[in-house]
Design an enzyme around this catalytic site. Structure first.
Site, mmCIF file in Angstrom:
data_model
loop_
_atom_site.group_PDB
_atom_site.id
_atom_site.type_symbol
_atom_site.label_atom_id
_atom_site.label_comp_id
_atom_site.label_asym_id
_atom_site.label_seq_id
_atom_site.Cartn_x
_atom_site.Cartn_y
_atom_site.Cartn_z
ATOM 1 N N ASN A 23 -26.597 -56.640 2.341
ATOM 2 C CA ASN A 23 -26.295 -55.184 1.609
ATOM 3 C C ASN A 23 -24.890 -55.351 0.747
ATOM 4 O O ASN A 23 -24.626 -54.126 0.346
ATOM 5 C CB ASN A 23 -26.256 -54.151 2.780
ATOM 6 C CG ASN A 23 -27.611 -53.783 3.314
ATOM 7 O OD1 ASN A 23 -28.919 -54.280 2.577
ATOM 8 N ND2 ASN A 23 -27.925 -53.141 4.262
ATOM 9 N N PRO A 124 -35.352 -40.383 -0.563
ATOM 10 C CA PRO A 124 -34.744 -39.813 -1.991
ATOM 11 C C PRO A 124 -33.485 -40.310 -2.606
ATOM 12 O O PRO A 124 -32.941 -40.998 -1.970
ATOM 13 C CB PRO A 124 -34.511 -38.210 -1.811
ATOM 14 C CG PRO A 124 -34.349 -38.090 -0.469
ATOM 15 C CD PRO A 124 -34.998 -39.192 0.210
ATOM 16 N N ASP A 126 -31.815 -38.033 -4.908
ATOM 17 C CA ASP A 126 -31.319 -36.947 -5.337
ATOM 18 C C ASP A 126 -29.800 -36.936 -5.486
ATOM 19 O O ASP A 126 -29.053 -36.582 -6.456
ATOM 20 C CB ASP A 126 -31.561 -35.710 -4.900
ATOM 21 C CG ASP A 126 -31.542 -35.820 -3.127
ATOM 22 O OD1 ASP A 126 -31.513 -36.992 -2.676
ATOM 23 O OD2 ASP A 126 -30.996 -34.630 -2.421
ATOM 24 N N LEU A 127 -29.049 -37.463 -4.588
ATOM 25 C CA LEU A 127 -27.398 -37.531 -4.370
ATOM 26 C C LEU A 127 -26.987 -38.577 -5.340
ATOM 27 O O LEU A 127 -25.852 -38.256 -6.060
ATOM 28 C CB LEU A 127 -27.086 -38.076 -2.937
ATOM 29 C CG LEU A 127 -27.253 -37.155 -1.817
ATOM 30 C CD1 LEU A 127 -26.986 -37.751 -0.609
ATOM 31 C CD2 LEU A 127 -26.938 -35.657 -2.064
ATOM 32 N N ASP A 307 -29.664 -49.834 10.782
ATOM 33 C CA ASP A 307 -30.478 -51.235 10.777
ATOM 34 C C ASP A 307 -30.331 -52.111 12.021
ATOM 35 O O ASP A 307 -30.666 -53.140 11.981
ATOM 36 C CB ASP A 307 -29.685 -51.827 9.791
ATOM 37 C CG ASP A 307 -30.085 -51.574 8.047
ATOM 38 O OD1 ASP A 307 -30.499 -50.603 8.058
ATOM 39 O OD2 ASP A 307 -29.265 -51.911 7.323
ATOM 40 N N ARG A 399 -37.007 -60.818 3.606
ATOM 41 C CA ARG A 399 -35.926 -60.104 2.810
ATOM 42 C C ARG A 399 -34.492 -59.886 3.300
ATOM 43 O O ARG A 399 -33.525 -59.788 2.381
ATOM 44 C CB ARG A 399 -36.649 -58.843 2.711
ATOM 45 C CG ARG A 399 -38.175 -58.415 2.035
ATOM 46 C CD ARG A 399 -38.482 -57.152 1.831
ATOM 47 N NE ARG A 399 -37.247 -56.425 1.286
ATOM 48 C CZ ARG A 399 -37.025 -54.925 1.380
ATOM 49 N NH1 ARG A 399 -37.772 -54.171 2.100
ATOM 50 N NH2 ARG A 399 -35.877 -54.334 0.913
HETATM 51 C C1 UD1 Z 1 -28.380 -48.497 2.780
HETATM 52 C C2 UD1 Z 1 -28.754 -49.775 3.419
HETATM 53 C C3 UD1 Z 1 -29.945 -49.897 4.468
HETATM 54 C C4 UD1 Z 1 -29.247 -48.807 5.403
HETATM 55 C C5 UD1 Z 1 -28.810 -47.656 4.838
HETATM 56 C C6 UD1 Z 1 -28.520 -46.676 6.109
HETATM 57 C C7 UD1 Z 1 -28.420 -51.417 1.186
HETATM 58 C C8 UD1 Z 1 -29.122 -52.050 0.124
HETATM 59 N N1 UD1 Z 1 -29.351 -50.757 2.209
HETATM 60 O O1 UD1 Z 1 -29.594 -48.069 2.202
HETATM 61 O O2 UD1 Z 1 -30.112 -51.176 4.927
HETATM 62 O O3 UD1 Z 1 -30.413 -48.686 6.370
HETATM 63 O O4 UD1 Z 1 -28.115 -47.911 3.777
HETATM 64 O O5 UD1 Z 1 -27.483 -47.275 6.728
HETATM 65 O O6 UD1 Z 1 -27.314 -51.315 1.499
HETATM 66 N N2 UD1 Z 1 -30.572 -39.955 1.192
HETATM 67 C C9 UD1 Z 1 -30.953 -38.864 0.470
HETATM 68 N N3 UD1 Z 1 -30.705 -38.659 -0.859
HETATM 69 C C10 UD1 Z 1 -30.144 -39.734 -1.603
HETATM 70 C C11 UD1 Z 1 -29.770 -40.836 -0.880
HETATM 71 C C12 UD1 Z 1 -30.246 -40.996 0.378
HETATM 72 O O7 UD1 Z 1 -31.249 -37.723 0.943
HETATM 73 O O8 UD1 Z 1 -29.935 -39.463 -2.654
HETATM 74 C C13 UD1 Z 1 -30.864 -39.933 2.677
HETATM 75 C C14 UD1 Z 1 -31.919 -40.955 2.887
HETATM 76 O O9 UD1 Z 1 -33.404 -40.635 2.598
HETATM 77 C C15 UD1 Z 1 -31.652 -41.375 4.267
HETATM 78 C C16 UD1 Z 1 -30.184 -41.173 4.379
HETATM 79 O O10 UD1 Z 1 -29.872 -40.324 3.138
HETATM 80 O O11 UD1 Z 1 -32.254 -40.608 5.226
HETATM 81 C C17 UD1 Z 1 -29.190 -42.655 4.313
HETATM 82 O O12 UD1 Z 1 -29.591 -43.395 3.041
HETATM 83 P P1 UD1 Z 1 -28.614 -44.283 2.206
HETATM 84 O O13 UD1 Z 1 -27.338 -44.400 3.013
HETATM 85 O O14 UD1 Z 1 -28.784 -43.803 0.945
HETATM 86 O O15 UD1 Z 1 -29.363 -45.691 2.591
HETATM 87 P P2 UD1 Z 1 -29.541 -46.672 1.393
HETATM 88 O O16 UD1 Z 1 -28.347 -46.688 0.674
HETATM 89 O O17 UD1 Z 1 -30.851 -46.533 0.855
#
Ligand code: UD1
Length: 418
Positions: A23, A124, A126-127, A307, A399
């Protein structure tokens, strides 16, 4: 299709070296797009996701050379010509979306397929998009793609994230370093991988402060230069081997790791009665008695990492007493539990809570890795199950875990890939 065959019951003993963090390397690769020279990344793990990101950068016109033996990637980004990311690559790995911020900042336009649903929830973006829009980009979606565009440069802004999303923080940070003026990201994620990305960006000439706290400040700059960057060790891989040692009643030295990044995992293992010694760059894990039940709730960093939730659930199936695991980050991250139950684990699910009655003897069975960490949890279960466990769909494990079966075999486990 390969499977893992595991004959469980051997206490793991010895030393394992942890690889560079998946990550951390994925955003670091995306950040190479911000400059137009030759960047060198070190201690790169040989993982499927890293190859996917390299292919994505190559498809955008970068020249990528991954020297697996030296654990080094050299990336020449002078020739980045494309601003559209191909569907096949983004579809297989959500982190591909991280090219959007750098592409938008560098080229003024980025077109990236909307990531689809995945096994652990809808996830999503969106953020990410709200952040780009605050920086002055116009966002449109259509035909499964999202497009961000800006005339000239992005403009710094104050951005409050409704949730401290790791990916959104990274994507917005990468866009902001080339924007005009100051950007403040509030309620930012503070994971060690964010700090690592900020360290790399600063070494490229960016002006970033506050990474690792909930407020990151960036003063945009016109141009960044290439750099050499060594990624941090993978805290999730380290945590997984810590649990493997503890679950099998073994003793393992975890080398190339940062105990500071693993505080919640160390705290929970100590609470369960596992002996842990922290030294510089290494952690020793010793199972001195059968572990006790503990309760765990996932949170953004520095809380207990989502994770590690699946692996912790497998561990708690071996602990004396009843434990409760609550998943607060993803809405559907209990896919491993039905597979663990097929091996004899006693677990009930109620919404986002799993109740685990520990202390059962797991029995080898044919099970399926439904996602990366679910696969790791099944490997852990297989290591302490009676008789043979066969895990299919282990491409998920590849992965995120470099040479998992080799590392485990070096610790005495009976595990093969066939
Ligand atoms: C990253 C990690 C992943 C880990 C996760 C949470 C990488 C490549 N992957 O994933 O291994 O499980 O952090 O620690 O670093 N969300 C929204 N809107 C957005 C973005 C996120 O609602 O625009 C929500 C997601 O649906 C989820 C939560 O926020 O419920 C956390 O997601 P996020 O921290 O963004 O995870 P990733 O960056 O995808």
């Amino acid at each position: 299709m390969s499977v893992f065959l595991i004959d469980g019951g051997i206490p793991l003993k010895g030393t394992v070296r942890i690889s560079g963090a998946k990550n951390a390397i994925l955003p670091a690769l995306a950040a190479c797009l911000l400059t137009d020279g030759k960047t060198v990344l070190k201690d790169v793990p040989n993982l499927e996701d890293v190859h996917t990101m390299c292919n994505l950068l190559a498809s955008l016109g970068a020249r990528v050379n991954f020297n697996v033996e030296k654990r080094e990637i050299t990336i020449e980004t002078t020739s980045v010509i494309e601003d559209t990311a191909p569907y096949e690559l983004v579809n297989t790995m959500r982190a591909s979306f991280l090219v959007m911020g750098p592409l938008l900042a560098r080229k003024g336009r980025a077109r990236v397929p909307l990531p689809g649903g995945c096994a652990i929830g809808s996830r999503p973006v969106d953020l990410h998009l709200k952040g780009f829009s605050a920086l002055g980009a116009t966002i449109t979606t259509g035909h499964g793609y999202v497009e961000a565009r800006v005339n000239g440069r992005l403009t710094g802004a104050r951005i409050y994230l409704d949730f401290p999303s790791v990916g959104a923080t990274e994507n917005i940070l990468m866009a902001a370093v080339l924007a005009k003026g100051q950007t403040v990201i509030e309620n930012a994620a503070s994971e060690p991988e964010i700090v690592d990305l900020a360290t790399m960006l600063v070494s490229m000439g960016a002006n970033v402060t506050g990474a690792g706290t909930d407020t990151i400040r960036v003063i945009g700059t016109d141009k960044l230069h290439p750099t050499e960057h060594m990624v941090i060790p993978d805290r999730i891989e380290a945590g997984t081997y810590m649990l493997a040692a503890a679950m099998t009643g073994g003793e393992v030295n975890i080398e190339n790791t940062m105990a500071d990044h693993l505080k919640p995992v160390i705290a929970k293992l100590r609470e369960a009665g596992v002996e842990i010694t922290e030294e510089f760059n290494r952690i020793n894990v010793r199972a001195v008695r059968r572990p006790k039940a503990v309760d765990v709730k996932t949170h953004p960093y520095p809380g207990f990492p989502t994770d590690m939730q699946a692996q912790m659930t497998a561990f708690l199936s071996q602990a004396e007493g009843t434990s409760m695991v609550v998943e607060t980050i993803f809405e559907n991250r209990f896919m491993h539990i039905n597979e663990l139950k097929r091996m004899g684990a006693r677990i009930k699910i109620d919404g986002r809570t799993a109740i685990i009655e520990g202390g059962v003897q797991l029995m080898g069975a044919q099970v399926r890795a439904t996602d990366l960490r679910a696969g790791a949890a099944l490997v852990l279960a297989g290591l302490c199950a009676k008789d043979r466990t066969e895990i299919s769909e282990i491409h998920h494990v590849d992965r995120g875990y470099e040479a998992m079966e080799q590392k485990l075999r070096a610790l005495g486990a009976r595990i093969v890939r066939v």
